[in-house]
Scaffold this motif. Sequence first.
Motif, mmCIF file in Angstrom:
data_model
loop_
_atom_site.group_PDB
_atom_site.id
_atom_site.type_symbol
_atom_site.label_atom_id
_atom_site.label_comp_id
_atom_site.label_asym_id
_atom_site.label_seq_id
_atom_site.Cartn_x
_atom_site.Cartn_y
_atom_site.Cartn_z
ATOM 1 N N TYR A 135 69.760 14.536 -16.998
ATOM 2 C CA TYR A 135 70.428 13.119 -16.898
ATOM 3 C C TYR A 135 69.096 12.853 -16.277
ATOM 4 N N ILE A 183 72.547 11.259 -10.627
ATOM 5 C CA ILE A 183 73.871 11.694 -11.242
ATOM 6 C C ILE A 183 72.640 13.191 -10.820
ATOM 7 N N ALA A 184 71.702 12.689 -11.678
ATOM 8 C CA ALA A 184 70.335 14.261 -11.619
ATOM 9 C C ALA A 184 70.474 14.801 -9.781
ATOM 10 N N ARG A 228 74.806 14.359 -23.298
ATOM 11 C CA ARG A 228 74.988 14.685 -22.041
ATOM 12 C C ARG A 228 76.263 16.782 -22.005
ATOM 13 N N TYR A 282 71.711 7.009 -13.865
ATOM 14 C CA TYR A 282 71.248 8.406 -14.088
ATOM 15 C C TYR A 282 70.953 9.653 -12.885
#
Length: 546
Positions: free
Chosen positions: A500, A522-523, A490, A519
């Motif tokens: 992510y 977050i992406a 990360r 994740y």
Amino acid sequence: MRRLGIAFLLLFFILIVWVQSWLFIPTPKINNTDITQYPVDTLDEQHLMLHKNFINKNEGGLWELYTEGSPFDIGYSTGVLAKELLDRHEEAYIKKITEKSPIKNKYAIRAIKSMYNRHLDNRILPEYCEEMYGLSKSANPKYNAYGSAYQRILNYHSLYDIERNFDEVEVNSSIGFVLTGNKTYESNILVGRNFEFEVHPDFQKEKLIHFVKPLEGFKFASITWGGFVGTVSGMNEMGLTVSTNPVESDIPTKATMPMSLITREILQYAMTVEEAFNIALTKEAYVSETILVASAFDSTAIIIEKTPDGIDSIQMRTNELIATNHLQTEKLRENRVYDPTYASYYKSIRIQELINNKEKFTVPDIASILRDTKGFENTTIGLGNKKSINSLNLHHSVIFKPNTREMWVSADHRQLDQFICYNLDSVFIQAYNYPPKPTLASSNKYIPRDHIKDSQEYRNYQSFQTFAQLIEDWTPDLPRFQDKELLHFRRLNPDSYLTYELLGDYFAKMNDWDMAQVYYKIALDKEVSTFEKRKAIENKYLMVSK
């Protein structure tokens, strides 16, 4: 019954003749092949000469090729001198063709390609057919099952159009822009250009600068690769420059004159933007493309937008002109609507932003734009993002200064190393020296490497690429990554959506839906490279949320 049988045999004979006409393309008739009688002189390991033609590899890693004479002479000399590059690139082309073909049998692939490109030679100027024929004399015979050497060279030019215009055009990183008037010193024209065409991972790393003195037309320089006669970026002795960008196209039913050869004709025979437009106007296209043309004679530039259905242009109304990978004219773009979720539109806004941030530009200033890896308002969007002007994986980057016939070519495919300068007037004078100098470059006018090349951020990105491949290739039967390894991953490229998305994919493979959901979310909060990629991540998020 007898008449029916005769009619059937006649029909079968006609069919055989028709099939043979596109399976076995006749070669051009060449009246003078004296060039084939000359031996190759090895001046040193990477410095060869054939009659008046030569090739060398400079210290920056750029191949410099000079050829002159008839079309056949130019093609033959190119093939003999650049055979090392021709062989590697032909292997890459064959792999790409096989990979894309629904049928893997080489003879079936030949039949499909031959039918699609049937009579392609009749749609290309005879002189370019002759040049390709000369080039084909050095093609590797181990690929003859895919067609004759001449037929394969023809087909590779068609493949270039198809590959560029149908394989994720939205994320193609080819861009170009022109500045002139009060945006430059002494009102000189400055052209910035990034070009991407990825056939093979190593393909981006090899660049060939081809200086050509043809019997007809203008002398010119083209930034290209082995086995390619067309032009994607170049400048001629009159200070006219060309650069092409692919645009999303509908799937054609047959090939016409490849766009790269239309651009080559412009480079070889045009001096003004009007002459360039008229050449493009007379040609039939089967894919959509934009051609950015700048002319020292006119002190202006033009974007030619050409599609299978028509042609239009954008004149330079102010002191700047920007071309990326989408159509801009109302006539041709029809009902297409672009916004910043599209990489091409995003890049055009970012280029405009950087142009607006400075009153006047020098050549190094143009290089700084071409090297830019940021997003809007200098936000960090992760290195390698396809919305960046520099996605760090291009074939070449070049700056043209048409008024002085100078160009600066990137030595590295990530555009962070030095830009090497060439002066066309000087190059064509030096070409008469014997033996040729070790390099044709103007050694005292290079642009230094970018500071980011020596930064920890860049070193982290190199590690990120290796680690990302490991995570992407991971399967549940392999040992799991440790938490500290994933945390390290990360930190290597923390602002990239890809970081992510890959972690989301990793946890989804383990059926850990909660972590995958975290994740993917977050992406989606990051700057995703394309509209289609965002939709794909959204679908993944919905799948693990059920």
